[in-house]
Motif scaffolding. Structure first.
Motif, mmCIF file in Angstrom:
data_model
loop_
_atom_site.group_PDB
_atom_site.id
_atom_site.type_symbol
_atom_site.label_atom_id
_atom_site.label_comp_id
_atom_site.label_asym_id
_atom_site.label_seq_id
_atom_site.Cartn_x
_atom_site.Cartn_y
_atom_site.Cartn_z
ATOM 1 N N PRO A 36 -0.954 0.124 12.246
ATOM 2 C CA PRO A 36 -1.858 0.334 11.011
ATOM 3 C C PRO A 36 -1.523 0.869 9.892
ATOM 4 O O PRO A 36 -2.420 0.921 8.880
ATOM 5 N N CYS A 37 -0.370 1.453 9.848
ATOM 6 C CA CYS A 37 0.002 2.107 8.516
ATOM 7 C C CYS A 37 1.121 1.073 7.586
ATOM 8 O O CYS A 37 1.530 1.658 6.586
ATOM 9 N N LEU A 38 1.347 -0.128 8.190
ATOM 10 C CA LEU A 38 2.103 -0.874 7.508
ATOM 11 C C LEU A 38 1.794 -1.290 6.177
ATOM 12 O O LEU A 38 2.512 -1.088 5.116
ATOM 13 N N GLY A 39 0.406 -1.465 5.872
ATOM 14 C CA GLY A 39 0.044 -1.714 4.573
ATOM 15 C C GLY A 39 0.305 -0.533 3.621
ATOM 16 O O GLY A 39 0.611 -0.947 2.407
ATOM 17 N N ALA A 40 0.023 0.550 3.937
ATOM 18 C CA ALA A 40 0.145 1.860 3.061
ATOM 19 C C ALA A 40 1.496 1.950 3.018
ATOM 20 O O ALA A 40 1.750 2.781 1.921
ATOM 21 N N ILE A 41 2.345 1.854 3.952
ATOM 22 C CA ILE A 41 3.674 2.202 3.728
ATOM 23 C C ILE A 41 4.383 1.236 2.693
ATOM 24 O O ILE A 41 5.152 1.744 1.871
ATOM 25 N N THR A 42 4.126 0.014 2.820
ATOM 26 C CA THR A 42 4.668 -1.326 1.944
ATOM 27 C C THR A 42 4.255 -1.200 0.727
ATOM 28 O O THR A 42 4.506 -2.060 -0.529
ATOM 29 N N SER A 43 2.932 -0.602 0.375
ATOM 30 C CA SER A 43 2.280 -0.748 -1.067
ATOM 31 C C SER A 43 1.760 0.692 -1.437
ATOM 32 O O SER A 43 1.946 1.801 -0.731
ATOM 33 N N SER A 44 1.098 0.893 -2.623
ATOM 34 C CA SER A 44 0.391 1.880 -2.811
ATOM 35 C C SER A 44 -0.887 2.320 -2.486
ATOM 36 O O SER A 44 -1.533 3.199 -2.851
ATOM 37 N N SER A 45 -1.382 1.444 -1.593
ATOM 38 C CA SER A 45 -2.573 1.614 -0.989
ATOM 39 C C SER A 45 -2.490 3.083 -0.143
ATOM 40 O O SER A 45 -1.831 3.408 0.349
ATOM 41 N N SER A 77 11.434 6.030 4.700
ATOM 42 C CA SER A 77 11.392 5.450 3.242
ATOM 43 C C SER A 77 10.420 6.117 2.465
ATOM 44 O O SER A 77 9.490 7.057 3.064
ATOM 45 N N PRO A 78 10.231 6.005 1.197
ATOM 46 C CA PRO A 78 9.301 6.699 0.227
ATOM 47 C C PRO A 78 7.829 6.625 0.833
ATOM 48 O O PRO A 78 6.999 7.267 0.715
ATOM 49 N N GLY A 79 7.720 5.267 1.166
ATOM 50 C CA GLY A 79 6.362 4.705 1.606
ATOM 51 C C GLY A 79 5.691 5.710 2.723
ATOM 52 O O GLY A 79 4.663 6.114 2.754
ATOM 53 N N ALA A 80 6.751 5.565 3.616
ATOM 54 C CA ALA A 80 6.367 6.417 4.980
ATOM 55 C C ALA A 80 5.978 8.037 4.689
ATOM 56 O O ALA A 80 5.113 8.569 5.383
#
Length: 94
Positions: A36-45, A77-80
């Motif tokens: 469920p975190c994939l979108g938030a990790i790969t974007s700035s959402s 990763s920075p997103g994670a």
């Protein structure tokens, strides 16, 4: 008789699979739980509440993920890191 044997074997296989799955502090470690975190990790959402709940649940597993060469690049990763911070989960120092 063959059906009974097949059922016994199936039950034994399920039991072995459950026993062999990695567990930390009562949590089954599975990086798929963080999907469920994939979108938030790969974007700035911002992360969803479901994402944050999963990050909190999987927190005891994060060091194991960081030690896994296949997962390290994603978890570190920075997103994670941003998602963990947004969810109020301190990034582990392993």
């Amino acid at each position: 008789m063959k059906k009974v044997f097949a059922i016994v074997v199936l039950v034994a296989l399920v039991f072995v699979a459950v026993e062999l799955s990695p567990k930390v502090e009562g949590v089954t470690c599975s990086p798929v739980e963080l999907s469920p975190c994939l979108g938030a990790i790969t974007s700035s959402s911002p992360p969803s509440s479901t994402c944050c709940q999963k990050v909190r649940e999987q927190r005891p597993c994060l060091c194991g993920y960081l030690k896994n060469p296949s997962l390290r690049q994603y978890v570190n990763s920075p997103g994670a890191r941003r998602v963990a911070s947004s969810c109020g989960v301190p990034f582990p120092t392993c």
